[in-house]
Write a protein that holds these residues in place. Structure first.
Motif, PDB file in Angstrom:
ATOM      1  N   ALA A  64       0.828  -1.246   0.135  1.00 22.54           N
ATOM      2  CA  ALA A  64       0.098   0.039  -0.103  1.00 22.54           C
ATOM      3  C   ALA A  64       0.944   1.304  -0.006  1.00 22.54           C
ATOM      4  O   ALA A  64       1.922   1.274   0.526  1.00 22.54           O
ATOM      5  N   ILE A  66      -0.069   5.442   0.796  1.00 24.78           N
ATOM      6  CA  ILE A  66      -1.088   5.976   1.618  1.00 24.78           C
ATOM      7  C   ILE A  66      -0.834   7.652   1.406  1.00 24.78           C
ATOM      8  O   ILE A  66       0.458   8.031   1.755  1.00 24.78           O
ATOM      9  N   VAL A  87      -3.011   7.508  10.569  1.00 25.01           N
ATOM     10  CA  VAL A  87      -3.370   6.534   9.318  1.00 25.01           C
ATOM     11  C   VAL A  87      -3.997   5.127  10.024  1.00 25.01           C
ATOM     12  O   VAL A  87      -3.448   4.076  10.364  1.00 25.01           O
ATOM     13  N   ARG A  92      -9.844   7.102   7.160  1.00 22.68           N
ATOM     14  CA  ARG A  92      -9.808   6.960   5.634  1.00 22.68           C
ATOM     15  C   ARG A  92     -10.901   7.925   5.101  1.00 22.68           C
ATOM     16  O   ARG A  92     -12.105   8.068   5.379  1.00 22.68           O
ATOM     17  N   ASP A  96     -12.487   8.453  -0.807  1.00 25.25           N
ATOM     18  CA  ASP A  96     -11.492   7.955  -1.509  1.00 25.25           C
ATOM     19  C   ASP A  96     -11.731   7.492  -2.787  1.00 25.25           C
ATOM     20  O   ASP A  96     -12.555   6.365  -2.867  1.00 25.25           O
ATOM     21  N   HIS A 106      -2.188  -3.208   5.477  1.00 27.95           N
ATOM     22  CA  HIS A 106      -1.752  -1.966   4.914  1.00 27.95           C
ATOM     23  C   HIS A 106      -1.192  -0.870   5.867  1.00 27.95           C
ATOM     24  O   HIS A 106      -0.984   0.255   5.525  1.00 27.95           O
ATOM     25  N   THR A 127       4.421   4.849   2.790  1.00 23.53           N
ATOM     26  CA  THR A 127       4.507   3.492   1.710  1.00 23.53           C
ATOM     27  C   THR A 127       5.158   2.293   2.231  1.00 23.53           C
ATOM     28  O   THR A 127       5.972   2.445   3.215  1.00 23.53           O
ATOM     29  N   TRP A 236      -6.983  10.439   4.972  1.00 22.93           N
ATOM     30  CA  TRP A 236      -5.902   9.858   4.103  1.00 22.93           C
ATOM     31  C   TRP A 236      -6.719   9.043   2.768  1.00 22.93           C
ATOM     32  O   TRP A 236      -7.820   8.670   3.082  1.00 22.93           O
ATOM     33  N   ARG A 237      -6.254   8.714   1.802  1.00 26.76           N
ATOM     34  CA  ARG A 237      -6.615   8.057   0.854  1.00 26.76           C
ATOM     35  C   ARG A 237      -5.376   6.938   0.218  1.00 26.76           C
ATOM     36  O   ARG A 237      -4.274   7.151   0.402  1.00 26.76           O
ATOM     37  N   TYR A 238      -5.895   6.054  -0.379  1.00 28.06           N
ATOM     38  CA  TYR A 238      -4.882   5.441  -1.094  1.00 28.06           C
ATOM     39  C   TYR A 238      -4.232   5.880  -2.320  1.00 28.06           C
ATOM     40  O   TYR A 238      -5.106   6.627  -3.223  1.00 28.06           O
TER      41      TYR A 238
END
Length: 245
Positions: A64, A66, A87, A92, A96, A106, A127, A236-238
């Motif tokens: 992942a 992030i 995180v 999240r 997203d 993740h 990451t 946060w997002r991926y």
């Protein structure tokens, strides 16, 4: 009660698939035990209810990356209040767009990259992916970053030109960069090879004081906007598959 067996073994029995496929389903968060997702193939089960989501073909679990909107007052990499603590699944971003399936794995061994001062806010990267880490470390001076800086004071008559052309700094010249006014007290910077404290120093050289700094973009990757507006601080997002810095 039946004798306990590995979850992967039970999935093999239920799907008539290979052990490798069964482990992929489990590691991808597609198997639940009594309603709870279990990501460990070695988890022991006996008479529990096993449910398997077979809509997505099993495959290798990708590491992942992030993208966090770091709030001001949080340490990016080192310090008592590390950004990585923000995180968690609950933070999240609801908008997203990545489509990445959330997995507990993740949130393990995330490496924060591309430093950002404690009092600055905005985009930062964490990451598990060695490829992303290599790109952001080895090519750091070639990747443009974009910032919005709120300032106080009166800019020198030729201040913007001096900022754009590259100020003398530590025996050399800073690289040329893009600088423009966004409003009467807000400057937009787009520059490469930025170092800690550089934006504050640059503003000071032309009669301004930086009072707030927010990073909008690293390379081609921005904080993100959705149907309900921009990703808020603390969310946060991926990084979606295929999106590159």
């Amino acid at each position: 009660m039946t004798d306990p067996v590995r979850l992967a073994q039970r999935v093999v029995q239920l799907l008539n698939c290979s052990r490798n496929e069964a482990e992929h389903y489990i590691r991808n968060g597609r198997v639940s035990v009594d309603g709870e997702i279990v990501e460990l193939p070695q988890h022991r089960v006996s008479d529990e209810r096993i449910e398997i989501d077979t809509r997505t073909p099993p495959g290798e679990v990708e590491p992942a990356t992030i993208l966090l909107h770091k709030p001001a007052g949080v340490d990016a990499i080192e310090g008592p209040d590390p950004a990585v603590a923000l995180v968690v699944p609950a933070s999240r971003w609801e908008d997203d767009p990545s489509g990445v399936h959330l997995l507990q794995r993740h949130f393990h061994r995330l490496v924060p990259l591309v430093p950002l001062e404690r009092e600055a806010s905005g985009l930062m990267v964490l990451t598990q992916d060695r490829r992303v880490r290599r790109r952001l470390v080895e090519d750091a001076d070639d990747i443009e970053q974009e910032f919005v800086v709120e300032v106080e004071g009166t800019v020198a008559p030729d201040g913007l030109e001096r900022l754009r052309d590259g100020l003398p700094h530590r025996g050399g010249l800073l690289p040329r960069c893009s600088v423009s006014w966004q409003s009467e007290n807000r400057l937009r910077f787009a520059l490469k090879g930025v170092r800690e404290g550089q934006l504050q120093w640059m503003c000071g050289q032309v009669g301004l004081r930086a009072v707030a700094i927010r990073r909008l973009r690293i390379g081609r990757v921005a904080t993100g906007k959705g149907p309900n507006g921009a990703m808020p601080p603390g969310a946060w997002r991926y990084l979606p598959v295929g999106e590159r810095f």
